[in-house]
Scaffold this motif. Sequence first.
Motif, PDB file in Angstrom:
ATOM      1  N   THR A   2      42.314  26.014  33.608  1.00  0.00           N
ATOM      2  CA  THR A   2      43.339  26.346  34.592  1.00  0.00           C
ATOM      3  C   THR A   2      44.207  25.124  34.856  1.00  0.00           C
ATOM      4  O   THR A   2      43.701  24.037  35.117  1.00  0.00           O
ATOM      5  CB  THR A   2      42.683  26.784  35.910  1.00  0.00           C
ATOM      6  OG1 THR A   2      41.833  27.902  35.648  1.00  0.00           O
ATOM      7  CG2 THR A   2      43.731  27.172  36.934  1.00  0.00           C
ATOM      8  N   ALA A   3      45.511  25.299  34.771  1.00  0.00           N
ATOM      9  CA  ALA A   3      46.435  24.189  35.029  1.00  0.00           C
ATOM     10  C   ALA A   3      46.727  24.113  36.530  1.00  0.00           C
ATOM     11  O   ALA A   3      47.066  25.123  37.152  1.00  0.00           O
ATOM     12  CB  ALA A   3      47.726  24.389  34.251  1.00  0.00           C
ATOM     13  N   LEU A   4      46.574  22.926  37.106  1.00  0.00           N
ATOM     14  CA  LEU A   4      46.913  22.727  38.506  1.00  0.00           C
ATOM     15  C   LEU A   4      48.395  22.416  38.605  1.00  0.00           C
ATOM     16  O   LEU A   4      48.915  21.579  37.860  1.00  0.00           O
ATOM     17  CB  LEU A   4      46.097  21.579  39.106  1.00  0.00           C
ATOM     18  CG  LEU A   4      44.572  21.681  39.013  1.00  0.00           C
ATOM     19  CD1 LEU A   4      43.921  20.556  39.808  1.00  0.00           C
ATOM     20  CD2 LEU A   4      44.077  23.033  39.508  1.00  0.00           C
ATOM     21  N   ILE A   5      49.097  23.110  39.496  1.00  0.00           N
ATOM     22  CA  ILE A   5      50.530  22.864  39.666  1.00  0.00           C
ATOM     23  C   ILE A   5      50.790  22.351  41.079  1.00  0.00           C
ATOM     24  O   ILE A   5      50.000  22.586  41.998  1.00  0.00           O
ATOM     25  CB  ILE A   5      51.365  24.129  39.383  1.00  0.00           C
ATOM     26  CG1 ILE A   5      51.051  25.237  40.402  1.00  0.00           C
ATOM     27  CG2 ILE A   5      51.126  24.617  37.957  1.00  0.00           C
ATOM     28  CD1 ILE A   5      52.031  26.398  40.343  1.00  0.00           C
ATOM     29  N   VAL A 241      48.388  34.486  35.834  1.00  0.00           N
ATOM     30  CA  VAL A 241      48.108  34.523  37.268  1.00  0.00           C
ATOM     31  C   VAL A 241      48.020  33.113  37.836  1.00  0.00           C
ATOM     32  O   VAL A 241      47.462  32.206  37.218  1.00  0.00           O
ATOM     33  CB  VAL A 241      46.810  35.309  37.562  1.00  0.00           C
ATOM     34  CG1 VAL A 241      45.602  34.684  36.876  1.00  0.00           C
ATOM     35  CG2 VAL A 241      46.574  35.429  39.057  1.00  0.00           C
ATOM     36  N   LEU A 242      48.605  32.961  39.016  1.00  0.00           N
ATOM     37  CA  LEU A 242      48.508  31.734  39.805  1.00  0.00           C
ATOM     38  C   LEU A 242      47.506  31.999  40.924  1.00  0.00           C
ATOM     39  O   LEU A 242      47.746  32.841  41.788  1.00  0.00           O
ATOM     40  CB  LEU A 242      49.876  31.355  40.379  1.00  0.00           C
ATOM     41  CG  LEU A 242      49.904  30.266  41.454  1.00  0.00           C
ATOM     42  CD1 LEU A 242      49.318  28.949  40.943  1.00  0.00           C
ATOM     43  CD2 LEU A 242      51.336  30.058  41.962  1.00  0.00           C
ATOM     44  N   PHE A 243      46.387  31.290  40.903  1.00  0.00           N
ATOM     45  CA  PHE A 243      45.332  31.448  41.896  1.00  0.00           C
ATOM     46  C   PHE A 243      45.617  30.536  43.086  1.00  0.00           C
ATOM     47  O   PHE A 243      45.721  29.316  42.934  1.00  0.00           O
ATOM     48  CB  PHE A 243      43.983  31.107  41.270  1.00  0.00           C
ATOM     49  CG  PHE A 243      42.826  31.067  42.234  1.00  0.00           C
ATOM     50  CD1 PHE A 243      42.532  32.159  43.041  1.00  0.00           C
ATOM     51  CD2 PHE A 243      42.034  29.933  42.320  1.00  0.00           C
ATOM     52  CE1 PHE A 243      41.465  32.117  43.927  1.00  0.00           C
ATOM     53  CE2 PHE A 243      40.961  29.878  43.194  1.00  0.00           C
ATOM     54  CZ  PHE A 243      40.676  30.981  44.003  1.00  0.00           C
ATOM     55  N   VAL A 264      37.162  25.196  41.229  1.00  0.00           N
ATOM     56  CA  VAL A 264      37.953  26.368  40.830  1.00  0.00           C
ATOM     57  C   VAL A 264      37.432  26.929  39.515  1.00  0.00           C
ATOM     58  O   VAL A 264      37.225  28.141  39.374  1.00  0.00           O
ATOM     59  CB  VAL A 264      39.446  26.011  40.719  1.00  0.00           C
ATOM     60  CG1 VAL A 264      40.219  27.142  40.046  1.00  0.00           C
ATOM     61  CG2 VAL A 264      40.030  25.710  42.088  1.00  0.00           C
ATOM     62  N   GLU A 265      37.206  26.052  38.538  1.00  0.00           N
ATOM     63  CA  GLU A 265      36.722  26.505  37.235  1.00  0.00           C
ATOM     64  C   GLU A 265      35.355  27.165  37.356  1.00  0.00           C
ATOM     65  O   GLU A 265      35.096  28.207  36.733  1.00  0.00           O
ATOM     66  CB  GLU A 265      36.650  25.327  36.256  1.00  0.00           C
ATOM     67  CG  GLU A 265      37.998  24.757  35.845  1.00  0.00           C
ATOM     68  CD  GLU A 265      38.822  25.738  35.007  1.00  0.00           C
ATOM     69  OE1 GLU A 265      38.271  26.742  34.505  1.00  0.00           O
ATOM     70  OE2 GLU A 265      40.036  25.513  34.881  1.00  0.00           O
ATOM     71  N   THR A 274      39.604  34.199  34.423  1.00  0.00           N
ATOM     72  CA  THR A 274      40.415  33.028  34.117  1.00  0.00           C
ATOM     73  C   THR A 274      41.682  33.072  34.958  1.00  0.00           C
ATOM     74  O   THR A 274      42.174  34.149  35.302  1.00  0.00           O
ATOM     75  CB  THR A 274      40.813  32.976  32.629  1.00  0.00           C
ATOM     76  OG1 THR A 274      41.584  34.134  32.296  1.00  0.00           O
ATOM     77  CG2 THR A 274      39.581  32.908  31.738  1.00  0.00           C
ATOM     78  N   ALA A 275      42.198  31.902  35.286  1.00  0.00           N
ATOM     79  CA  ALA A 275      43.488  31.794  35.962  1.00  0.00           C
ATOM     80  C   ALA A 275      44.363  30.864  35.150  1.00  0.00           C
ATOM     81  O   ALA A 275      43.912  29.802  34.706  1.00  0.00           O
ATOM     82  CB  ALA A 275      43.323  31.262  37.390  1.00  0.00           C
ATOM     83  N   THR A 276      45.600  31.243  34.948  1.00  0.00           N
ATOM     84  CA  THR A 276      46.524  30.412  34.189  1.00  0.00           C
ATOM     85  C   THR A 276      46.833  29.131  34.939  1.00  0.00           C
ATOM     86  O   THR A 276      46.907  28.042  34.357  1.00  0.00           O
ATOM     87  CB  THR A 276      47.831  31.186  33.918  1.00  0.00           C
ATOM     88  OG1 THR A 276      47.548  32.557  33.667  1.00  0.00           O
ATOM     89  CG2 THR A 276      48.579  30.589  32.738  1.00  0.00           C
ATOM     90  N   TYR A 277      47.020  29.276  36.268  1.00  0.00           N
ATOM     91  CA  TYR A 277      47.363  28.140  37.126  1.00  0.00           C
ATOM     92  C   TYR A 277      46.580  28.255  38.431  1.00  0.00           C
ATOM     93  O   TYR A 277      46.111  29.330  38.801  1.00  0.00           O
ATOM     94  CB  TYR A 277      48.858  28.122  37.463  1.00  0.00           C
ATOM     95  CG  TYR A 277      49.785  28.354  36.287  1.00  0.00           C
ATOM     96  CD1 TYR A 277      50.124  27.329  35.405  1.00  0.00           C
ATOM     97  CD2 TYR A 277      50.331  29.618  36.064  1.00  0.00           C
ATOM     98  CE1 TYR A 277      50.988  27.558  34.342  1.00  0.00           C
ATOM     99  CE2 TYR A 277      51.192  29.850  35.006  1.00  0.00           C
ATOM    100  CZ  TYR A 277      51.501  28.821  34.138  1.00  0.00           C
ATOM    101  OH  TYR A 277      52.343  29.054  33.089  1.00  0.00           O
TER     102      TYR A 277
END
Length: 284
Positions: A2-5, A241-243, A264-265, A274-277
């Motif tokens: 998951t990428a953190l933004i 999806v952005l979580f 988060v993971e 899974t979450a994209t972000y």
Amino acid sequence: MTALISGLSDLADRYDVILSDVWGVIHNGRESFPAACGALAKWGEEKPVVLISNSPRPSHSVIPQLDELGVQRAAWQAFVTSGDATRVLLSELAPGPAWRVGPERDAPLYEGLGLDYADYDKAAFISVTGPYDDEVEGPGDYQDRFEACAARGLVMTCANPDIVVQRGDRLIYCGGALAQLYAQLGGKVLMAGKPYAPIYDLCLVEAQRLLGRPVDRARVLCIGDGLPTDVKGANDQGLDVLFVASGIHGAETIGPDGLNARAVEELLAADGLTATYAIADLVW
């Protein structure tokens, strides 16, 4: 991974439309989140936002609540609820009679459907929006009646698949918690809200209307804080999806130093999701 933004602006060029959850992302049932509403309003200046909510009421009857909580109209261009999608299921079961479980505020769900009503021992099916009194009741308060209904083979429709939502600083039970118990007792449950396909189908119709062209699903971003509803729904639909971690899972994912990426993971992996972000709170 998951990428953190840092903010929604990081994704402004990547997507054409947002499907955003409501409760837990832009308000908590008591007050709106100005930064989150502002982020969606900023997005809405160029591209559409469709609100996707597991509210058991039709969207037109929920809009006044958003206004009262201070969610600005500029933060969204269309609104689809689980209530909208569930009305299709209920129309197929009319005239019933239905054992109607839920607070009186959810009455708009049933308007114009021609349903009759009866107590649990005489009903032809069960329609659940939530506990009668979600301030004090939980699934256990319904177990005896649910056991009797399951033994009779009654189908349950549930207009709000959420298990819990955050109301202020408390978590309260929703219709999904009652549906979960009924299924455990052997009852059959029908749901149309998140994470199920019917509500996404309605949202994508709205997105196409707003865009004025067919929707490219690879350029649709879902936003939400619920794993079994928002994240699973996006995963099942093949949508990014952005979580938003600070919602109902905030105690597990937010530490003294902010968003805990490892937490988060682990949280997602535990549910096979899974979450994209991910982001702590929705901001621009």
